[in-house]
Design an enzyme around this catalytic site. Sequence first.
Site, PDB file in Angstrom:
ATOM      1  N   THR A 144      -5.264   4.899 -16.330  1.00  0.00           N
ATOM      2  CA  THR A 144      -6.684   5.243 -16.148  1.00  0.00           C
ATOM      3  C   THR A 144      -6.914   6.500 -16.946  1.00  0.00           C
ATOM      4  OG1 THR A 144      -6.603   4.410 -13.866  1.00  0.00           O
ATOM      5  CG2 THR A 144      -8.339   6.000 -14.342  1.00  0.00           C
ATOM      6  N   ASP A 158      -9.552   2.532  -7.095  1.00  0.00           N
ATOM      7  CA  ASP A 158     -10.217   3.770  -6.673  1.00  0.00           C
ATOM      8  C   ASP A 158     -11.201   4.305  -7.695  1.00  0.00           C
ATOM      9  OD1 ASP A 158      -7.923   4.171  -8.361  1.00  0.00           O
ATOM     10  OD2 ASP A 158      -8.070   6.316  -7.954  1.00  0.00           O
ATOM     11  N   GLY A 189      -4.310   3.195  -7.005  1.00  0.00           N
ATOM     12  CA  GLY A 189      -5.661   3.337  -6.476  1.00  0.00           C
ATOM     13  C   GLY A 189      -5.752   3.095  -4.987  1.00  0.00           C
TER      14      GLY A 189
HETATM   15  N1  GLY Z   1      -6.175   4.176 -10.384  1.00  0.00           N
HETATM   16  C1  GLY Z   1      -6.536   2.980 -11.017  1.00  0.00           C
HETATM   17  C2  GLY Z   1      -6.474   1.804 -10.173  1.00  0.00           C
HETATM   18  O1  GLY Z   1      -5.735   1.759  -9.211  1.00  0.00           O
HETATM   19  O2  GLY Z   1      -7.169   0.859 -10.461  1.00  0.00           O
END
Ligand code: GLY
Length: 360
Positions: free
Chosen positions: A213, A244, A267
Amino acid sequence: MSDHHDLDRRHFMKAGAATVAGLAAGASYERAAHAQDTNKPATGVGRAKPVVIASANGMAAVERAMEQLKAGADPLDAAIAGVNIVEDDPEDITVGLGGLPNEDGVVELDASVMHGPMHKAGAVAALQGIKNPSMVARLVMQRTDHVLLVGQGALRFAKAHGFKEQELLTDKARKIWLRWKESHSKNDDWVEAEELEGAIPGNPDAIPFTWGTINCCALNANGDLGGVTTTSGLSYKIPGRVGDSPIIGAGLFVDNDIGAAGSTGRGEANLQNCSSFAIVEAMRHGQSPEQACLTVLQRIADHAEPRLRDEKGRAKFGLKFYAVAKDGTFGSASMWSGGQMAVHDGAQARRIEAAYLYKK
Ligand code: GLY
């Protein structure tokens, strides 16, 4: 917006209480040993200096965002312009164009933005076919009375605003996904092709698996904040899985009186712990950005379910936090050692080691 004098006084008064509370709670983590001391103030008292922070994949992003801040751009616009570089990059397999797809081979993107001065947010989730979900998220904030649009609704909204639909699955990402699919089981009809690039037949661990991310938060010279988090999410996810990144308070939170925080990594941990909101709240109660990141990491580690712990009881997933306070201090922490953040303090962009809970 609080003036800096008020903020500094409140910060100072609460810092003592927070320290005592932390000791009383018997904080068990190795924070002191693993703090990286990135938390040197980047500002003078009562005078903000622009700062841009990002996850480690955001070196170009912090450069561009800082250029824009210096040219007078809004902090959210600057942060979005920064992450657009990574969204547009077909070689990055964790964000935007070229991101790893879901289990069906379809790229689904999540993003959120939050504007400090307006205290408004926008987000999109499971968006297909549009390479810059961060820009669509900004439009959700600006041009609707909503915060989050998902799936087909988000795509229709983006197209209504002139975004062009395109195939986001690059050959590179498709080959990695295919290798993942072929290596599931010896009891299906898929056969692992030896010639696939970057893969080791018979070794599923060699296949990239990511929650990658980019998060970027910007503070301008007026002390105003903006933040963005954008991702293709968990690789090979169940279609429709939302992480998230597009959830305000989980993968991103901005409070213009206090600071901004964002995350990369697992997330689900942030969704279950409202992590970015919790980091900003810890800063509100006097913790430095780095301390706040460590506090929330420890809370998550304490709550981790048994299947997500190693033989020593340690949370065995990756998670990183990035935070900047309104006074220009910044910090980062990672569940495991080796994490980094990207920072531009107005003078130069650099990578800084993140503090951590556990040593690899
Ligand atoms: N932090 C990115 C996800 O879990 O989609």
